[in-house]
Design a protein around this motif. Structure first.
Motif, PDB file in Angstrom:
ATOM      1  N   ALA A 110     111.936  46.271 101.590  1.00  0.00           N
ATOM      2  CA  ALA A 110     112.322  46.314 100.179  1.00  0.00           C
ATOM      3  C   ALA A 110     111.088  46.019  99.336  1.00  0.00           C
ATOM      4  N   ARG A 111     111.016  46.685  98.198  1.00  0.00           N
ATOM      5  CA  ARG A 111     109.917  46.459  97.255  1.00  0.00           C
ATOM      6  C   ARG A 111     110.426  46.716  95.856  1.00  0.00           C
ATOM      7  N   ARG A 112     109.697  46.246  94.878  1.00  0.00           N
ATOM      8  CA  ARG A 112     110.059  46.477  93.489  1.00  0.00           C
ATOM      9  C   ARG A 112     109.278  47.677  92.955  1.00  0.00           C
ATOM     10  N   ASP A 113     109.917  48.443  92.059  1.00  0.00           N
ATOM     11  CA  ASP A 113     109.211  49.537  91.402  1.00  0.00           C
ATOM     12  C   ASP A 113     108.501  49.003  90.157  1.00  0.00           C
ATOM     13  N   GLU A 114     107.929  49.886  89.387  1.00  0.00           N
ATOM     14  CA  GLU A 114     107.165  49.486  88.197  1.00  0.00           C
ATOM     15  C   GLU A 114     108.031  48.841  87.113  1.00  0.00           C
ATOM     16  N   ARG A 137     118.653  38.724  94.193  1.00  0.00           N
ATOM     17  CA  ARG A 137     117.682  38.032  95.046  1.00  0.00           C
ATOM     18  C   ARG A 137     116.981  39.055  95.931  1.00  0.00           C
ATOM     19  N   ALA A 138     115.784  38.738  96.290  1.00  0.00           N
ATOM     20  CA  ALA A 138     114.964  39.663  97.072  1.00  0.00           C
ATOM     21  C   ALA A 138     115.613  40.015  98.411  1.00  0.00           C
ATOM     22  N   PRO A 139     115.842  41.296  98.649  1.00  0.00           N
ATOM     23  CA  PRO A 139     116.316  41.713  99.971  1.00  0.00           C
ATOM     24  C   PRO A 139     115.200  41.506 100.997  1.00  0.00           C
ATOM     25  N   ARG A 140     115.550  41.038 102.156  1.00  0.00           N
ATOM     26  CA  ARG A 140     114.564  40.792 103.217  1.00  0.00           C
ATOM     27  C   ARG A 140     114.910  41.671 104.429  1.00  0.00           C
ATOM     28  N   PRO A 141     113.901  42.003 105.219  1.00  0.00           N
ATOM     29  CA  PRO A 141     114.205  42.760 106.440  1.00  0.00           C
ATOM     30  C   PRO A 141     115.276  42.033 107.252  1.00  0.00           C
ATOM     31  N   GLY A 142     116.274  42.791 107.669  1.00  0.00           N
ATOM     32  CA  GLY A 142     117.385  42.232 108.426  1.00  0.00           C
ATOM     33  C   GLY A 142     118.582  41.865 107.568  1.00  0.00           C
ATOM     34  N   SER A 143     118.418  41.861 106.234  1.00  0.00           N
ATOM     35  CA  SER A 143     119.544  41.563 105.341  1.00  0.00           C
ATOM     36  C   SER A 143     120.634  42.613 105.510  1.00  0.00           C
ATOM     37  N   ALA A 144     121.885  42.175 105.407  1.00  0.00           N
ATOM     38  CA  ALA A 144     123.024  43.090 105.486  1.00  0.00           C
ATOM     39  C   ALA A 144     123.186  43.810 104.152  1.00  0.00           C
ATOM     40  N   VAL A 145     123.427  45.104 104.203  1.00  0.00           N
ATOM     41  CA  VAL A 145     123.596  45.928 103.011  1.00  0.00           C
ATOM     42  C   VAL A 145     124.910  46.683 103.114  1.00  0.00           C
ATOM     43  N   GLU A 146     125.651  46.718 102.009  1.00  0.00           N
ATOM     44  CA  GLU A 146     126.831  47.574 101.922  1.00  0.00           C
ATOM     45  C   GLU A 146     126.677  48.422 100.672  1.00  0.00           C
ATOM     46  N   ILE A 147     126.856  49.724 100.836  1.00  0.00           N
ATOM     47  CA  ILE A 147     126.780  50.650  99.708  1.00  0.00           C
ATOM     48  C   ILE A 147     128.101  51.392  99.671  1.00  0.00           C
ATOM     49  N   ARG A 148     128.730  51.383  98.507  1.00  0.00           N
ATOM     50  CA  ARG A 148     130.036  52.041  98.375  1.00  0.00           C
ATOM     51  C   ARG A 148     130.037  52.933  97.149  1.00  0.00           C
ATOM     52  N   ARG A 149     130.912  53.916  97.205  1.00  0.00           N
ATOM     53  CA  ARG A 149     131.093  54.802  96.051  1.00  0.00           C
ATOM     54  C   ARG A 149     131.703  54.002  94.912  1.00  0.00           C
ATOM     55  N   LYS A 158     125.376  46.163  97.642  1.00  0.00           N
ATOM     56  CA  LYS A 158     125.422  44.709  97.808  1.00  0.00           C
ATOM     57  C   LYS A 158     124.487  44.342  98.953  1.00  0.00           C
ATOM     58  N   VAL A 159     123.665  43.330  98.713  1.00  0.00           N
ATOM     59  CA  VAL A 159     122.761  42.844  99.747  1.00  0.00           C
ATOM     60  C   VAL A 159     123.123  41.402 100.055  1.00  0.00           C
ATOM     61  N   ASP A 160     123.388  41.112 101.314  1.00  0.00           N
ATOM     62  CA  ASP A 160     123.755  39.765 101.762  1.00  0.00           C
ATOM     63  C   ASP A 160     124.881  39.158 100.926  1.00  0.00           C
ATOM     64  N   GLY A 161     125.869  39.965 100.575  1.00  0.00           N
ATOM     65  CA  GLY A 161     127.045  39.468  99.866  1.00  0.00           C
ATOM     66  C   GLY A 161     126.823  39.142  98.398  1.00  0.00           C
ATOM     67  N   GLN A 162     125.651  39.442  97.857  1.00  0.00           N
ATOM     68  CA  GLN A 162     125.403  39.197  96.439  1.00  0.00           C
ATOM     69  C   GLN A 162     126.258  40.136  95.597  1.00  0.00           C
TER      70      GLN A 162
END
Length: 171
Positions: A110-114, A137-149, A158-162
């Motif tokens: 994960a990284r931030r854009d401009e 919060r900063a996503p880290r390698p290994g963080s759980a991600v859920e993407i829904r319509r 959602k990253v790590d339940g945020q």
């Protein structure tokens, strides 16, 4: 990854095209099998099935019919989640005729854009970009991600339940 998915979609569309347009192609092969079931005599039925099988085998060999296993269709559907690739609608049958509503994965990087928004690459290679200004919060390698319509063709990530942020597929 996008190029590979588009190549698969194009291949399936090209392979399916002749089967749908050419009565001597895939439709004829399947229609031949259906016609055999109507044969009343066992000997005629057996001969009919032999001929229909040969026709179907030839259609597969020439590419007029493409056989895709359910797990392959589900993998293609998952890989195309978030992309606007209409050819992948044919894989919805692997999910009971329904479009995929969400995917879960793991952050690879994960990284931030401009603009300070997150660009998240999943372990399977899909790249998702935050499109709103909600804090996360900063996503880290290994963080759980859920993407829904979400509404109106958008997606929530959602990253790590945020709390979810709006996102779009970026590759």
């Amino acid at each position: 990854m996008l190029r590979a998915l588009l190549a698969v979609a194009a291949g399936v569309a090209l392979a399916a095209g002749p089967a749908l347009a050419d009565p001597a192609g895939g439709e004829a092969a399947l229609a031949g099998l259906a016609a055999c079931a109507a044969q009343p005599e066992p000997v005629q039925k057996s001969a009919c099935y032999d001929q229909a099988y040969a026709t179907l085998r030839e259609a597969v060999r020439t590419g007029d019919v493409v056989i895709v296993e359910k797990r392959e269709a589900q993998a293609a559907q998952r890989g195309a989640f978030g992309l606007s690739v209409p050819a992948f609608n044919l894989f919805d049958r692997a999910n009971g005729g329904k479009a995929l509503e969400s995917v879960a994965g793991e952050v690879a990087q994960a990284r931030r854009d401009e603009h300070g928004r997150w660009i998240v690459t999943l372990a399977e290679g899909a790249v998702w970009r935050q499109i709103d200004d909600e804090p996360m919060r900063a996503p880290r390698p290994g963080s759980a991600v859920e993407i829904r319509r979400a509404a109106f063709g958008s997606f929530m990530m959602k990253v790590d339940g945020q709390r979810g942020v709006r996102a779009r597929r970026d590759d």
